[in-house]
Structures are given as structure tokens and as C-alpha cells.
Design a protein around this motif. Sequence first.
Motif, short mmCIF file in Angstrom:
data_model
loop_
_atom_site.label_atom_id
_atom_site.label_comp_id
_atom_site.label_asym_id
_atom_site.label_seq_id
_atom_site.Cartn_x
_atom_site.Cartn_y
_atom_site.Cartn_z
N SER A 270 0.81 -1.22 0.00
CA SER A 270 0.00 0.00 0.00
C SER A 270 0.85 1.26 0.00
N VAL A 271 2.12 1.19 0.44
CA VAL A 271 2.93 2.40 0.51
C VAL A 271 3.78 2.62 -0.75
N LEU A 272 3.87 1.60 -1.61
CA LEU A 272 4.75 1.73 -2.77
C LEU A 272 4.32 2.83 -3.75
N PRO A 273 3.03 2.95 -4.09
CA PRO A 273 2.66 4.06 -4.99
C PRO A 273 3.01 5.42 -4.41
N PHE A 274 2.78 5.59 -3.12
CA PHE A 274 3.09 6.86 -2.46
C PHE A 274 4.59 7.14 -2.49
N ALA A 275 5.39 6.10 -2.22
CA ALA A 275 6.84 6.27 -2.24
C ALA A 275 7.33 6.62 -3.64
N SER A 276 6.75 5.97 -4.64
CA SER A 276 7.15 6.23 -6.02
C SER A 276 6.78 7.64 -6.43
N HIS A 277 5.56 8.06 -6.10
CA HIS A 277 5.10 9.40 -6.46
C HIS A 277 5.92 10.47 -5.74
N THR A 278 6.19 10.24 -4.45
CA THR A 278 6.96 11.22 -3.68
C THR A 278 8.36 11.38 -4.25
N THR A 279 8.99 10.27 -4.62
CA THR A 279 10.33 10.32 -5.20
C THR A 279 10.33 11.09 -6.51
N ALA A 280 9.38 10.79 -7.37
CA ALA A 280 9.32 11.46 -8.68
C ALA A 280 9.08 12.95 -8.51
#
Length: 243
Positions: A208-218
Amino acid sequence: GGGGGGGGGDDGGGPDDPDSSPYYPMQSARRGRAILIQVTNFPPETNLPPRSLMDDSFYICFSRLGFDVLSLNNPSHETFGHLLTIDRQPEEYAEEDALVLCILSHGEQGYVYSADGSRVSLKNVYKQFRMCPQLKNKPKVFIVQANRGNVQARTVARSVGDLNVGQHEDCLYIHSVVKGSMCSGRFILTLCNILINQFDLMNDDLMSVLPFASHTTAATNENRTIACYRSTNRKRLRFPPLR
């Protein structure tokens, strides 16, 4: 229905039967091993620039999730070939519930570079753990931050599906590719910080946290980091505090 003959009746049925839970069992005294591999120095003939070591975020993060963290800096190609048995016997994995392997290096599709300048096949690295009988039916998380030191035509992370062959059940693959010669594992740092500061150990699922981590990094990185992930997990993955 459709339980597929799991045969896992040794613990008895009832509400505590791990086979009936939507979550992977996390009831062992030892959660498992989290291996962090960082390759920071490369032979001159590779023309790969040095990378900086990550701070202690990985150690803090995965210790919080209950793992024993093993850190390996600048391993050779030979060391990559026997990661499963560094400082332990395969039988010891039987007493644990999960495994995490994180690799930070330069690389290209399907490969990372070892400290002696060799290309290491990620498929072969993963296979060591996927084929380990003591890790069968247990979640295995593979994280790769492969920085591109020499910018080439292929600068887009393709699907990690082609790494998904053989006995691939219960695996989560997370790949982060950096365009250019950035030397920090920005995505890994972001993911670790989220897991340290915002992850509810009792309720949150790792996926559940992977999309958020990916978006935050980008968003903070001018879209230079591309993260992709693929899961063959059969259950949800959470990390309640060790008893």
C-alpha cells in the motif's frame, strides 16, 4: 473454496490457522534477515563513477519492522553467488517468516555491477532465495536501486516481469532506475523514511505504501527516478511488532 490442497493442518484449524488469514504469518521469534548490499567503488576500466554510501535509514527502517539487518559493502561477483549462505546455513531460514534483499549499485536491465566490475544477473541472485525450501510460502522482498553511471539509450525501467520465472510465488520485486549519474538511492531513502515515520505496523500492508513512495520520489526528483514493482504475493504483507 479453491484452497488448493494446502495441507497445512499442523497448527490446527480455527481462527488462528495461518492458512485462513489474509496476511502472511509473522509469529516466529525471529522475523528474518534484511540484507543491504551497497556497491560504491568500481574498477577504473568500467568508467562507472563511485557512489556514496546510504545513511542508516535502511538499518533503522528494517530493524523497526523486526528484521536482523546484514550490511555488505562492495561485494565481489563471487560473493553475489552465495548470498543465501553468508553467515548462516539454509536451515536457519526455517525459523524465520520473511526475507528482504536490497541492492544499491550501478546497473542495467536485469543486471547490477559488483565491486570487481562484473555484471551480476539479478535472476541468479533472486533464484538463490526463491529456490530455498526453508523460504517456500514465505514473503521475499527484493529491492534494487540501479543507478546509471553512463547514460545510454535505455534509460527507462521496463517491467520486472521478465525476472519472474521459475518458482516465483511470494515475491515482491521493487526496481528503481535513476537516469544519469546520481549517486544517492533516493527512492530507497524515501521508502525507508515512509516505513519509519508513517507505516502502521499493525494495520498497513507493504504494497500500500509503494505508490506513495514512487510518487513522492518522482515529485522531488524531477521525474529522474522511475520505480516499478511487481508482486506474486498470495497474501498481504504487514510487520506487527515481534512478541
